[in-house]
Design a protein around this motif. Structure first.
Motif, PDB file in Angstrom:
ATOM      1  N   PHE A   1       0.867  -1.180   0.000  1.00 46.70           N
ATOM      2  CA  PHE A   1       0.000   0.000   0.000  1.00 46.70           C
ATOM      3  C   PHE A   1       0.905   1.232   0.000  1.00 46.70           C
ATOM      4  O   PHE A   1       1.775   1.353   0.860  1.00 46.70           O
ATOM      5  CB  PHE A   1      -0.881   0.032   1.252  1.00 46.70           C
TER       6      PHE A   1
ATOM      7  N   ASN B   1     -17.526   7.411   2.010  1.00 46.15           N
ATOM      8  CA  ASN B   1     -17.904   6.699   3.232  1.00 46.15           C
ATOM      9  C   ASN B   1     -17.805   7.654   4.406  1.00 46.15           C
ATOM     10  O   ASN B   1     -16.778   8.304   4.580  1.00 46.15           O
ATOM     11  CB  ASN B   1     -16.948   5.529   3.515  1.00 46.15           C
TER      12      ASN B   1
ATOM     13  N   TYR C   1     -17.913   7.943   8.554  1.00 40.39           N
ATOM     14  CA  TYR C   1     -17.786   7.202   9.807  1.00 40.39           C
ATOM     15  C   TYR C   1     -18.132   8.123  10.964  1.00 40.39           C
ATOM     16  O   TYR C   1     -17.435   9.103  11.211  1.00 40.39           O
ATOM     17  CB  TYR C   1     -16.350   6.694  10.005  1.00 40.39           C
TER      18      TYR C   1
ATOM     19  N   MET D   1     -15.504  -0.734   9.609  1.00 40.18           N
ATOM     20  CA  MET D   1     -15.715  -1.549   8.410  1.00 40.18           C
ATOM     21  C   MET D   1     -14.874  -2.798   8.562  1.00 40.18           C
ATOM     22  O   MET D   1     -13.648  -2.724   8.689  1.00 40.18           O
ATOM     23  CB  MET D   1     -15.338  -0.760   7.160  1.00 40.18           C
TER      24      MET D   1
ATOM     25  N   HIS E   1     -12.371  -6.883   4.471  1.00 38.41           N
ATOM     26  CA  HIS E   1     -13.009  -7.338   3.230  1.00 38.41           C
ATOM     27  C   HIS E   1     -12.053  -7.114   2.070  1.00 38.41           C
ATOM     28  O   HIS E   1     -11.056  -6.400   2.201  1.00 38.41           O
ATOM     29  CB  HIS E   1     -14.318  -6.569   2.988  1.00 38.41           C
TER      30      HIS E   1
ATOM     31  N   ASP F   1     -12.074  -5.773  -2.074  1.00 37.26           N
ATOM     32  CA  ASP F   1     -12.882  -5.056  -3.066  1.00 37.26           C
ATOM     33  C   ASP F   1     -12.683  -5.783  -4.388  1.00 37.26           C
ATOM     34  O   ASP F   1     -11.682  -5.555  -5.060  1.00 37.26           O
ATOM     35  CB  ASP F   1     -12.416  -3.603  -3.208  1.00 37.26           C
TER      36      ASP F   1
ATOM     37  N   SER G   1      -7.443   6.195  -2.132  1.00 38.92           N
ATOM     38  CA  SER G   1      -8.251   6.601  -0.979  1.00 38.92           C
ATOM     39  C   SER G   1      -7.772   7.934  -0.417  1.00 38.92           C
ATOM     40  O   SER G   1      -6.565   8.167  -0.282  1.00 38.92           O
ATOM     41  CB  SER G   1      -8.181   5.500   0.083  1.00 38.92           C
TER      42      SER G   1
ATOM     43  N   ARG H   1      -4.050  -4.466  -4.416  1.00 41.36           N
ATOM     44  CA  ARG H   1      -5.391  -4.187  -4.934  1.00 41.36           C
ATOM     45  C   ARG H   1      -6.408  -5.198  -4.410  1.00 41.36           C
ATOM     46  O   ARG H   1      -7.586  -4.861  -4.231  1.00 41.36           O
ATOM     47  CB  ARG H   1      -5.336  -4.168  -6.474  1.00 41.36           C
TER      48      ARG H   1
ATOM     49  N   HIS I   1      -8.717  -5.575   3.843  1.00 38.03           N
ATOM     50  CA  HIS I   1      -8.514  -4.313   4.547  1.00 38.03           C
ATOM     51  C   HIS I   1      -9.794  -3.920   5.257  1.00 38.03           C
ATOM     52  O   HIS I   1     -10.877  -4.396   4.891  1.00 38.03           O
ATOM     53  CB  HIS I   1      -8.076  -3.219   3.562  1.00 38.03           C
TER      54      HIS I   1
ATOM     55  N   ILE J   1     -11.520  -0.914   8.550  1.00 37.53           N
ATOM     56  CA  ILE J   1     -11.341   0.175   9.516  1.00 37.53           C
ATOM     57  C   ILE J   1     -11.829  -0.330  10.871  1.00 37.53           C
ATOM     58  O   ILE J   1     -13.002  -0.671  11.033  1.00 37.53           O
ATOM     59  CB  ILE J   1     -12.151   1.434   9.076  1.00 37.53           C
TER      60      ILE J   1
ATOM     61  N   ARG K   1     -15.517  11.069  10.214  1.00 35.36           N
ATOM     62  CA  ARG K   1     -14.502  10.882   9.171  1.00 35.36           C
ATOM     63  C   ARG K   1     -15.157  10.637   7.826  1.00 35.36           C
ATOM     64  O   ARG K   1     -16.133   9.886   7.733  1.00 35.36           O
ATOM     65  CB  ARG K   1     -13.628   9.677   9.511  1.00 35.36           C
TER      66      ARG K   1
ATOM     67  N   ARG L   1     -12.194   4.847  -8.081  1.00 34.37           N
ATOM     68  CA  ARG L   1     -12.058   3.519  -8.687  1.00 34.37           C
ATOM     69  C   ARG L   1     -12.393   3.530 -10.170  1.00 34.37           C
ATOM     70  O   ARG L   1     -13.256   4.281 -10.606  1.00 34.37           O
ATOM     71  CB  ARG L   1     -13.058   2.533  -8.044  1.00 34.37           C
TER      72      ARG L   1
HETATM   73  C1  MD3 Z   1      -7.455  -1.864  -0.607  1.00 35.09           C
HETATM   74  N1  MD3 Z   1     -12.895   1.924   2.587  1.00 35.09           N
HETATM   75  O1  MD3 Z   1     -14.612   1.748   0.514  1.00 35.09           O
HETATM   76  S1  MD3 Z   1      -9.921   3.084   2.504  1.00 35.09           S
HETATM   77  C2  MD3 Z   1     -13.956   0.729   0.801  1.00 35.09           C
HETATM   78  O2  MD3 Z   1     -11.597   3.995   5.014  1.00 35.09           O
HETATM   79  C3  MD3 Z   1     -13.030   0.767   1.951  1.00 35.09           C
HETATM   80  O3  MD3 Z   1     -13.546   3.880   4.155  1.00 35.09           O
HETATM   81  C4  MD3 Z   1     -12.106   2.073   3.775  1.00 35.09           C
HETATM   82  O4  MD3 Z   1     -12.451  -0.218   2.265  1.00 35.09           O
HETATM   83  C5  MD3 Z   1     -12.425   3.422   4.352  1.00 35.09           C
HETATM   84  O5  MD3 Z   1     -14.017  -0.317   0.167  1.00 35.09           O
HETATM   85  C6  MD3 Z   1     -10.663   1.902   3.556  1.00 35.09           C
HETATM   86  C7  MD3 Z   1      -8.577   2.154   1.907  1.00 35.09           C
HETATM   87  C8  MD3 Z   1      -8.899   1.164   0.843  1.00 35.09           C
HETATM   88  C9  MD3 Z   1      -9.944   1.359  -0.037  1.00 35.09           C
HETATM   89  C10 MD3 Z   1     -10.157   0.493  -1.086  1.00 35.09           C
HETATM   90  C11 MD3 Z   1      -9.327  -0.588  -1.289  1.00 35.09           C
HETATM   91  C12 MD3 Z   1      -8.096   0.069   0.671  1.00 35.09           C
HETATM   92  C13 MD3 Z   1      -8.293  -0.800  -0.398  1.00 35.09           C
HETATM   93  C14 MD3 Z   1      -9.477  -1.453  -2.384  1.00 35.09           C
HETATM   94  C15 MD3 Z   1      -8.602  -2.480  -2.576  1.00 35.09           C
HETATM   95  C16 MD3 Z   1      -7.593  -2.700  -1.680  1.00 35.09           C
END
Ligand code: MD3
Ligand code: FE
Length: 200
Positions: free
Chosen positions: A9, A106, A108, A114, A117, A119, A131, A169, A173, A175, A191, A197
Motif C-alpha cells: 500500500f 464513506n 464514519y 468496516m 473485506h 474489493d 483513498s 489491490r 482491509h 477500519i 470521518r 475507482r
Molecule cells: C485496498 N474503505 O470503501 S480506505 C472501501 O476507510 C473501503 O472507508 C475504507 O475499504 C475506508 O471499500 C478503507 C482504503 C482502501 C480502499 C479500497 C481498497 C483500501 C483498499 C481497495 C482495494 C484494496
C-alpha cells in the motif's frame, strides 16, 4: 508529506494541505446534498455502521438482493460529477488518461467501522484504488490476499492519501475504529473517506 510503503500500500501522509482539504470538504457538501448519505443494508438484514454516497458514473448499493455498482442514487437521480479537485489527485498519482468511474464516499460516525473485506466487484483490477481521508483519524488494518493471514495497522489522518495497486489491490482491509473528535476539519466530528475507482 512523507511516503511509506505498507505491504504494497502506497501511503502518502499529509499529502493534502489544509486549504485543499477544506476545499474538498466544501465540494463534498454539495455532492451529498444532491446525493444524500444512506446506510447500506447487509445481506443478513442488518445495516452497515458506515453511511455512504458516491459521485461519478457509478455508486455502490446494497440490499436484500446483494451488493453492486449502480448508476443512480436510491432516490432515482444520477450521481453528481466527481469534483475536479478530487479527480486531479487521481491524475497526479494514478493516471492522466483513464479517469475514475466512481468516487465512493464513506462517512464514519463515532462507533462506525468496516470489517476486513476485499474489493473485488470491479471488472478491471489493473487500476489501483485511491483513498483520501478527511476529518477524524481512523485505524486502518491491512492483510494479504487471503483471509486469516497476518495483518498490520496504521492510523490514517486527514489529508492522507493511499494508493492500492498491484498485489495490494486485492488485499483484505478494513477500519477498526475512529478517533472521534480528533480533527477540526469539519464543523461536526466524524470521518469521510473517498475512494476513486475504475469500475468497468
Ligand atoms: C485496498 N474503505 O470503501 S480506505 C472501501 O476507510 C473501503 O472507508 C475504507 O475499504 C475506508 O471499500 C478503507 C482504503 C482502501 C480502499 C479500497 C481498497 C483500501 C483498499 C481497495 C482495494 C484494496
Ligand atoms: Fe474496501
Amino acid at each position: 508529506m512523507t511516503f511509506l510503503n505498507l505491504a504494497g500500500f502506497q501511503v502518502y501522509k499529509s499529502y493534502l494541505s489544509t486549504t485543499v482539504q477544506q476545499e474538498f470538504a466544501k465540494e463534498l457538501r454539495d455532492v451529498v446534498s444532491a446525493a444524500p448519505m444512506f446506510s447500506p443494508k447487509t445481506q443478513s438484514g442488518g445495516q452497515m455502521s458506515v453511511r455512504m454516497s458516491a459521485a461519478g458514473k457509478y455508486g455502490w448499493y446494497s440490499d436484500a438482493n446483494g451488493y453492486r455498482y449502480v448508476d443512480c442514487h436510491p432516490n432515482g437521480t444520477r450521481w453528481p460529477d466527481i469534483p475536479d479537485g478530487i479527480v486531479s489527485v487521481w491524475q497526479d498519482l494514478v493516471s492522466k488518461t483513464r479517469m475514475p468511474d466512481c468516487c465512493l464516499i464513506n462517512f464514519y460516525g463515532e462507533n462506525a467501522k468496516m470489517g476486513l473485506h476485499q474489493d473485488n466487484d470491479e471488472a478491471d483490477y489493473s487500476y489501483p484504488v485511491l483513498s483520501i481521508s478527511l476529518g477524524d483519524a481512523a485505524l486502518f488494518r491491512v492483510g494479504g490476499t487471503k483471509r486469516g493471514g497476518k495483518t498490520q495497522s496504521i492510523w490514517l489522518e486527514s489529508g492522507d492519501v493511499v494508493v492500492m495497486g498491484g498485489d495490494a489491490r486485492l488485499a483484505y482491509h478494513g477500519i477498526d475504529r475512529i478517533k472521534f473528535g480528533s480533527s477540526r476539519l469539519f464543523n461536526a466530528h466524524g470521518r469521510l473517506n473517498l475512494t476513486l475507482r475504475v469500475v468497468d
